[in-house]
Design a protein around this motif. Structure first.
Motif, mmCIF file in Angstrom:
data_model
loop_
_atom_site.group_PDB
_atom_site.id
_atom_site.type_symbol
_atom_site.label_atom_id
_atom_site.label_comp_id
_atom_site.label_asym_id
_atom_site.label_seq_id
_atom_site.Cartn_x
_atom_site.Cartn_y
_atom_site.Cartn_z
ATOM 1 N N ILE A 138 3.966 -23.869 5.111
ATOM 2 C CA ILE A 138 3.802 -22.422 5.262
ATOM 3 C C ILE A 138 3.506 -21.821 3.893
ATOM 4 C CG2 ILE A 138 4.940 -20.263 5.881
ATOM 5 C CD1 ILE A 138 6.545 -21.794 7.956
ATOM 6 N N HIS A 139 2.379 -21.135 3.782
ATOM 7 C CA HIS A 139 1.910 -20.581 2.506
ATOM 8 C C HIS A 139 1.767 -19.065 2.641
ATOM 9 C CE1 HIS A 139 0.900 -24.721 1.164
ATOM 10 N NE2 HIS A 139 0.657 -24.884 2.462
ATOM 11 N N LEU A 140 2.159 -18.347 1.605
ATOM 12 C CA LEU A 140 2.163 -16.888 1.640
ATOM 13 C C LEU A 140 1.115 -16.317 0.691
ATOM 14 C CD1 LEU A 140 6.034 -16.251 1.522
ATOM 15 C CD2 LEU A 140 4.572 -16.488 3.540
ATOM 16 N N PHE A 141 0.471 -15.239 1.143
ATOM 17 C CA PHE A 141 -0.507 -14.503 0.325
ATOM 18 C C PHE A 141 -0.259 -13.028 0.571
ATOM 19 C CE2 PHE A 141 -4.431 -12.169 -0.193
ATOM 20 C CZ PHE A 141 -5.008 -12.692 -1.334
ATOM 21 N N GLY A 142 0.000 -12.271 -0.494
ATOM 22 C CA GLY A 142 0.259 -10.852 -0.328
ATOM 23 C C GLY A 142 -0.366 -10.021 -1.415
ATOM 24 N N PHE A 143 -0.788 -8.822 -1.040
ATOM 25 C CA PHE A 143 -1.395 -7.892 -1.988
ATOM 26 C C PHE A 143 -0.462 -6.716 -2.236
ATOM 27 C CE2 PHE A 143 -4.113 -3.971 -2.393
ATOM 28 C CZ PHE A 143 -4.368 -4.133 -3.747
ATOM 29 N N ALA A 144 -0.206 -6.416 -3.518
ATOM 30 C CA ALA A 144 0.586 -5.255 -3.927
ATOM 31 C C ALA A 144 1.938 -5.252 -3.205
ATOM 32 C CB ALA A 144 -0.216 -3.976 -3.716
ATOM 33 N N GLN A 145 2.205 -4.238 -2.388
ATOM 34 C CA GLN A 145 3.480 -4.183 -1.688
ATOM 35 C C GLN A 145 3.684 -5.431 -0.822
ATOM 36 O OE1 GLN A 145 4.846 -1.294 1.692
ATOM 37 N NE2 GLN A 145 5.192 -0.186 -0.226
ATOM 38 N N GLY A 146 2.627 -5.926 -0.202
ATOM 39 C CA GLY A 146 2.721 -7.159 0.572
ATOM 40 C C GLY A 146 3.039 -8.361 -0.297
ATOM 41 N N GLY A 147 2.531 -8.381 -1.531
ATOM 42 C CA GLY A 147 2.857 -9.460 -2.458
ATOM 43 C C GLY A 147 4.316 -9.430 -2.869
ATOM 44 N N SER A 148 4.842 -8.224 -3.058
ATOM 45 C CA SER A 148 6.268 -8.087 -3.394
ATOM 46 C C SER A 148 7.139 -8.611 -2.255
ATOM 47 C CB SER A 148 6.603 -6.619 -3.679
ATOM 48 O OG SER A 148 5.939 -6.162 -4.844
ATOM 49 N N VAL A 195 1.036 -16.809 -3.249
ATOM 50 C CA VAL A 195 0.075 -16.093 -4.102
ATOM 51 C C VAL A 195 0.378 -14.608 -3.963
ATOM 52 C CG1 VAL A 195 -2.339 -15.499 -4.524
ATOM 53 C CG2 VAL A 195 -1.722 -17.847 -3.872
ATOM 54 N N THR A 196 0.720 -13.964 -5.062
ATOM 55 C CA THR A 196 0.939 -12.526 -5.049
ATOM 56 C C THR A 196 -0.114 -11.852 -5.917
ATOM 57 O OG1 THR A 196 2.473 -10.718 -5.598
ATOM 58 C CG2 THR A 196 2.715 -12.772 -6.850
ATOM 59 N N ILE A 197 -0.812 -10.900 -5.333
ATOM 60 C CA ILE A 197 -1.860 -10.158 -6.034
ATOM 61 C C ILE A 197 -1.273 -8.807 -6.453
ATOM 62 C CG2 ILE A 197 -4.204 -9.253 -5.940
ATOM 63 C CD1 ILE A 197 -4.099 -12.252 -5.476
ATOM 64 N N SER A 198 -0.976 -8.653 -7.736
ATOM 65 C CA SER A 198 -0.472 -7.379 -8.277
ATOM 66 C C SER A 198 0.780 -6.902 -7.544
ATOM 67 C CB SER A 198 -1.558 -6.293 -8.204
ATOM 68 O OG SER A 198 -2.703 -6.685 -8.927
ATOM 69 N N GLY A 199 1.594 -7.850 -7.081
ATOM 70 C CA GLY A 199 2.822 -7.500 -6.378
ATOM 71 C C GLY A 199 4.035 -8.014 -7.124
ATOM 72 N N PRO A 200 4.779 -7.165 -7.833
ATOM 73 C CA PRO A 200 5.937 -7.622 -8.599
ATOM 74 C C PRO A 200 7.143 -7.866 -7.698
ATOM 75 C CG PRO A 200 5.762 -5.243 -8.742
ATOM 76 C CD PRO A 200 4.565 -5.710 -7.954
ATOM 77 N N LEU A 201 8.120 -8.581 -8.208
ATOM 78 C CA LEU A 201 9.395 -8.682 -7.525
ATOM 79 C C LEU A 201 10.084 -7.325 -7.535
ATOM 80 C CD1 LEU A 201 10.759 -12.090 -8.859
ATOM 81 C CD2 LEU A 201 10.332 -11.525 -6.464
ATOM 82 N N LEU A 202 10.846 -7.044 -6.495
ATOM 83 C CA LEU A 202 11.601 -5.796 -6.414
ATOM 84 C C LEU A 202 13.023 -5.975 -6.922
ATOM 85 C CD1 LEU A 202 10.410 -4.712 -2.849
ATOM 86 C CD2 LEU A 202 9.495 -3.980 -5.059
ATOM 87 N N SER A 203 13.414 -7.221 -7.158
ATOM 88 C CA SER A 203 14.754 -7.532 -7.652
ATOM 89 C C SER A 203 14.626 -8.406 -8.892
ATOM 90 C CB SER A 203 15.561 -8.263 -6.567
ATOM 91 O OG SER A 203 14.958 -9.516 -6.263
ATOM 92 N N TYR A 204 15.748 -8.637 -9.541
ATOM 93 C CA TYR A 204 15.777 -9.562 -10.672
ATOM 94 C C TYR A 204 16.572 -10.776 -10.226
ATOM 95 C CZ TYR A 204 15.209 -10.765 -15.581
ATOM 96 O OH TYR A 204 14.815 -11.373 -16.753
ATOM 97 N N PRO A 205 15.882 -11.875 -9.871
ATOM 98 C CA PRO A 205 16.557 -12.987 -9.197
ATOM 99 C C PRO A 205 17.521 -13.741 -10.109
ATOM 100 C CG PRO A 205 14.295 -13.567 -9.706
ATOM 101 C CD PRO A 205 14.440 -12.116 -10.047
ATOM 102 N N THR A 206 18.608 -14.227 -9.498
ATOM 103 C CA THR A 206 19.593 -15.051 -10.209
ATOM 104 C C THR A 206 20.007 -16.224 -9.316
ATOM 105 O OG1 THR A 206 21.380 -13.623 -9.404
ATOM 106 C CG2 THR A 206 20.482 -13.155 -11.608
#
Length: 270
Positions: free
Chosen positions: A133-143, A179-190
């Motif tokens: 299963i592979h993910l591709f998201g743009f902006a909000q979808g990338g996040s 693959v995330t296109i211009s979509g940052p993480l919304l959290s800081y992972p630990t």
């Protein structure tokens, strides 16, 4: 010159079905567009997530136009309408306050719960192995794709940890790629262990904050960073923009030999 050694790899596990069942609308609680692989072998599944204010329709077209070998595509529509607009424009999570301003720290929980249920349906009734299963998201979808990938990984770590108390330890199963296109993480992972899903971050110079890549490196062990001038999605008429993404997929997508054939690897004897 030494002749190469030929190694035939024996099948070590029961393979998933060559043709997978289509996802069911009763199990995916949002609109979606699914297309099986054009070549008749559903070895990989590419899930496409659109950006803020869009729908699944153009991303369904994109998935089909890529014509990735042995790859089915599933484009999901975000669950919520964007407020204040009189058109079909959707968002993955509440993005605006009552004054119409962007929310600085949005809560993606509803979308992550949606993706959690989607993954459960795909790996259960539809028979998709997680590593296919592979993910591709743009902006909000990338996040959302990135956060959902980490959520899956944390859950797998928990299951593996709990299984150590039994006679049979459960292996941790990462998703195939992201693959995330211009979509940052919304959290800081630990995470207790970095996520092993390979990730490609495609970014424009002005579209990701300086700390965005550091956040990804805190969550993922295998990261490729690609920066290109311009804005928005990679442009179809510019080969240099899509090329690194296609090369990344060539490294991470699975391949199923035809029935009756074996996978052959060449190598040199030491």
């Amino acid at each position: 010159m030494d002749s190469p050694d030929i190694h035939v790899l024996a099948e070590t596990s029961v393979p998933s079905p060559r043709v997978k069942p289509a996802p069911q609308t009763s199990s995916i609680h949002t609109q979606f567009s699914y297309f099986p692989s054009d070549d008749g072998t559903d070895e990989n599944l590419l899930i496409l997530l659109h950006g803020l204010g869009d729908t699944d329709v153009p991303f369904a077209r994109l998935g089909r136009s890529l014509k990735l070998p042995q790859t089915a595509t599933l484009a999901l529509r975000a669950p919520d309408l964007v407020p204040f607009l009189y058109e079909q424009a959707f968002q993955w999570y509440p993005s605006f306050d009552q004054l119409g301003d962007l929310i600085e720290r949005p809560d993606p929980s509803p979308a992550l719960n949606l993706l959690k249920n989607v993954f459960g349906h795909l790996t259960g009734e539809c028979g998709w192995p997680p590593h296919r299963i592979h993910l591709f998201g743009f902006a909000q979808g990338g996040s959302i794709a990135a956060e959902a990938c980490l959520q899956w990984w944390r859950h797998e770590l928990e299951l593996s940890s709990q299984s150590r108390m039994t006679d049979k330890e459960t292996p941790v199963r990462p998703l195939g790629s992201l693959v995330t296109i211009s979509g940052p993480l919304l959290s800081y992972p630990t995470p207790s262990k970095l996520c092993e899903t390979p990730i490609l971050v495609f970014r424009r110079p002005r579209e990701l904050k300086s700390g965005a890549l550091n956040a990804f490196r805190k969550g993922f062990s295998r990261l490729k960073d690609v920066e290109r001038a311009g804005e928005g999605m990679p442009r179809a008429n510019l080969r240099e923009e899509w090329q690194p993404i296609l090369e990344f997929w060539s490294e991470v997508l699975g391949w199923r030999p035809a029935d009756g054939l074996h996978e052959v690897m060449t190598g040199r004897s030491s």
